[in-house]
Structure formats: C-alpha cells, structure tokens
Design an enzyme around this catalytic site. Sequence first.
Site, PDB file in Angstrom:
ATOM      1  N   ILE A  68      19.893 -24.714  24.903  1.00 30.28           N
ATOM      2  CA  ILE A  68      18.786 -24.432  25.482  1.00 30.28           C
ATOM      3  C   ILE A  68      19.402 -22.838  26.002  1.00 30.28           C
ATOM      4  O   ILE A  68      18.780 -21.914  25.844  1.00 30.28           O
ATOM      5  CB  ILE A  68      18.112 -24.971  26.251  1.00 30.28           C
ATOM      6  CG1 ILE A  68      17.302 -26.485  25.532  1.00 30.28           C
ATOM      7  CG2 ILE A  68      16.741 -24.075  26.909  1.00 30.28           C
ATOM      8  CD1 ILE A  68      16.739 -27.176  26.671  1.00 30.28           C
ATOM      9  N   TYR A 187      20.424 -38.526  38.158  1.00 29.66           N
ATOM     10  CA  TYR A 187      19.878 -37.184  37.176  1.00 29.66           C
ATOM     11  C   TYR A 187      18.506 -37.099  37.602  1.00 29.66           C
ATOM     12  O   TYR A 187      18.032 -35.828  37.705  1.00 29.66           O
ATOM     13  CB  TYR A 187      19.923 -37.683  35.591  1.00 29.66           C
ATOM     14  CG  TYR A 187      19.368 -36.609  34.648  1.00 29.66           C
ATOM     15  CD1 TYR A 187      20.238 -35.254  34.619  1.00 29.66           C
ATOM     16  CD2 TYR A 187      18.267 -36.757  34.083  1.00 29.66           C
ATOM     17  CE1 TYR A 187      19.740 -34.510  33.890  1.00 29.66           C
ATOM     18  CE2 TYR A 187      17.743 -35.875  33.300  1.00 29.66           C
ATOM     19  CZ  TYR A 187      18.603 -34.495  33.140  1.00 29.66           C
ATOM     20  OH  TYR A 187      18.307 -33.568  32.224  1.00 29.66           O
ATOM     21  N   LYS A 191      16.803 -33.331  39.057  1.00 31.02           N
ATOM     22  CA  LYS A 191      15.735 -32.255  38.608  1.00 31.02           C
ATOM     23  C   LYS A 191      14.733 -32.511  39.512  1.00 31.02           C
ATOM     24  O   LYS A 191      13.993 -31.211  39.615  1.00 31.02           O
ATOM     25  CB  LYS A 191      15.235 -33.033  37.298  1.00 31.02           C
ATOM     26  CG  LYS A 191      16.363 -32.992  36.197  1.00 31.02           C
ATOM     27  CD  LYS A 191      16.677 -31.626  36.014  1.00 31.02           C
ATOM     28  CE  LYS A 191      17.897 -31.418  34.732  1.00 31.02           C
ATOM     29  NZ  LYS A 191      17.984 -29.832  34.471  1.00 31.02           N
ATOM     30  N   THR A 224      20.258 -32.137  22.363  1.00 33.98           N
ATOM     31  CA  THR A 224      21.447 -31.037  23.139  1.00 33.98           C
ATOM     32  C   THR A 224      22.694 -32.253  23.500  1.00 33.98           C
ATOM     33  O   THR A 224      22.304 -33.276  23.222  1.00 33.98           O
ATOM     34  CB  THR A 224      21.094 -30.466  24.254  1.00 33.98           C
ATOM     35  OG1 THR A 224      20.820 -31.373  25.219  1.00 33.98           O
ATOM     36  CG2 THR A 224      19.606 -29.724  24.129  1.00 33.98           C
TER      37      THR A 224
END
Length: 314
Positions: A68, A187, A191, A224
């Site tokens: 990205i 994770y 975020k 990704t």
Amino acid sequence: MLFFPPLSLTFGTEGAMSLLSIAVAVLQLYYVAVRVVVQQLFSRALPTPEFPVQKGAVAFVTGGGSGIGYHTAKHLAKLGMHVIIAAHNEDECRQAVRTIKEETQNEKAGVMLVPKRETVDGFEEHFGLNYLGHFLLTNLLLDTLKKTGTNRYSARIVTMASAVHYAGELHLDDLQSSCYYSPHGAYAQSKLALVLFTYHLHHHLTEEGSHVTANAVDPGVVNTELYKNTSWPVRLVKWMTSWLFMRTPEEGAATTIYAAGAPELEGIGGCYLYNGAKTQSSDLSYDEELQRRLWTASCKMTGVPDVTGICAGK
C-alpha cells in the site's frame, strides 16, 4: 492484561477461571474481527482518486517500499509531489524510488501476526513498529509540519489504521504484552493505539490553532505481505480466494491517497476514513482519558517531550 501464575494454568478453580477468561477474550477478539473483515470483503473498493497536480507539496511515506505504501507514494509522485520514502529494507526502498521515477518521470521521488519478538529498542514488535515508530516520527516532524501548514493548505498527517482495531483493547499496564502474548491481540492493540493517537493529536493541533490535520485511514482487506506470518491454512485460503475477495495494494492505497490530497478534506481532521468517507471507529477509540494516558505513556517510552502539556498538568 491479566497475569497468570504458572500454577493457575494447571490446578484448582482459579486456574480454570483463568483459562476461561483467556478463552472468552480470544473468542470475542475473533468474533469482532471476523465480523468486520467479512463486511469489508464484500464492500466495493474505492477507485483511485484523481486530483489536480500538486507541485510544491512534500509527502513523507512510511512503508513506501512495497504494498500500500508503494502505491501511495507512486500516485502522489504522479501528482507532482516531492515524495520521500521511509522503509526498514533499504534495498527495497531504493528499488521503489527507481521504479517510481521511471514510471512517473518524477525525479523527486508494517508487521502483522509475528511470533513474540522485540525491536532493537526492546519493544514488542507489533507495538514498536506499528505504533511507537509512527508516534516518534510524527513528534520529530511536528514543528516542521506546523511551519509549513498555511491558511490555504494545511499540512496533513495520515495514519494507516485497520478494521482490526474494532477488536482491540489497550492494556496500559502491559503495553508490551509481557504477561500474556497473543499475536492477534497485540496487532489489534497496535492499530487501536494508532487511532487513539490520531484523535488526541488532532485535538491538540486544533486547540493550538495549527494548520495541521490528522486523520486515520482504513484500507480494507488488502492482499499484502503482512499475511506471511499467519498459519499455513490461512495462507492457503488466502492464496485460493484473494483474487476474488481481497483488494490489491493499489486499491488499498486509494483511501490513503484520498486523505493526503482530497481538496474537500482541506482543514478537516480527527476523522476515521474508509472507502473515501468518514466512518465511525470503535467506541473505545473516542475515550479521551484513554487517549491522554496512551500519549503520556508513549512520550515516556520514546523519550520525546510532551507537546500537549499533559504531564505538566495543562
């Protein structure tokens, strides 16, 4: 986060309750994450935005060596911006710059679900790379951003969040996940921290009267290299279905590009953007006390002065 002594995992009612608490927390995390991800899988991707040429603007893109970040950097370079790419892989970064220069004729041209390990500074890797690194870089560049922002063109800070933050919890007494480590939980926490940080930063910038905005973006479910640390069944399913359900890195970059260059976002910040539109983030992310406490803890962990004046009692 709860601390579980060795014996509590094996003996007695207390041990059973501890195991039950872990199981409930894990199931809740997966339920929220899967619900949001499934919803995003079936949503239509935002087309790459097209804006007028923006020569004279400077864009600093972290993670711009691939995925990205690379497509964000390439598109901003096409707009005539002076693009600076930062990435932990120097060779990959240099190759990205060469490719962007060739494709755009512009001469100005994260981690997920890893096993428990630390950065060179001793931070848990999800929290250190996904959040603290961005917190530190933003603070180091803040004075420059304030000087470059004007009444007509605000400087913009765009933070890459994720729908996984909806399932995240912030454990201020254990930000390093040292008492109990779950790759998914770590994770999600990193975020959520990015969203909390973005909101608090924009609130501070607004109060100060700075011509700088801060927004968080959600790229959707993107194919990704971040999935390389998932289990082999997950990687197999991804390999079989990604072409149908997941967005390409170029599609995933669309909202980031929108946040960085959309004229209609001039002077607007403190937003969570998904598919080019303002969206409600998790309820927890709007907790102002949690935002302040995270900011204070982050300043202490990175050694930067607290520009918001929280520690000074302001």
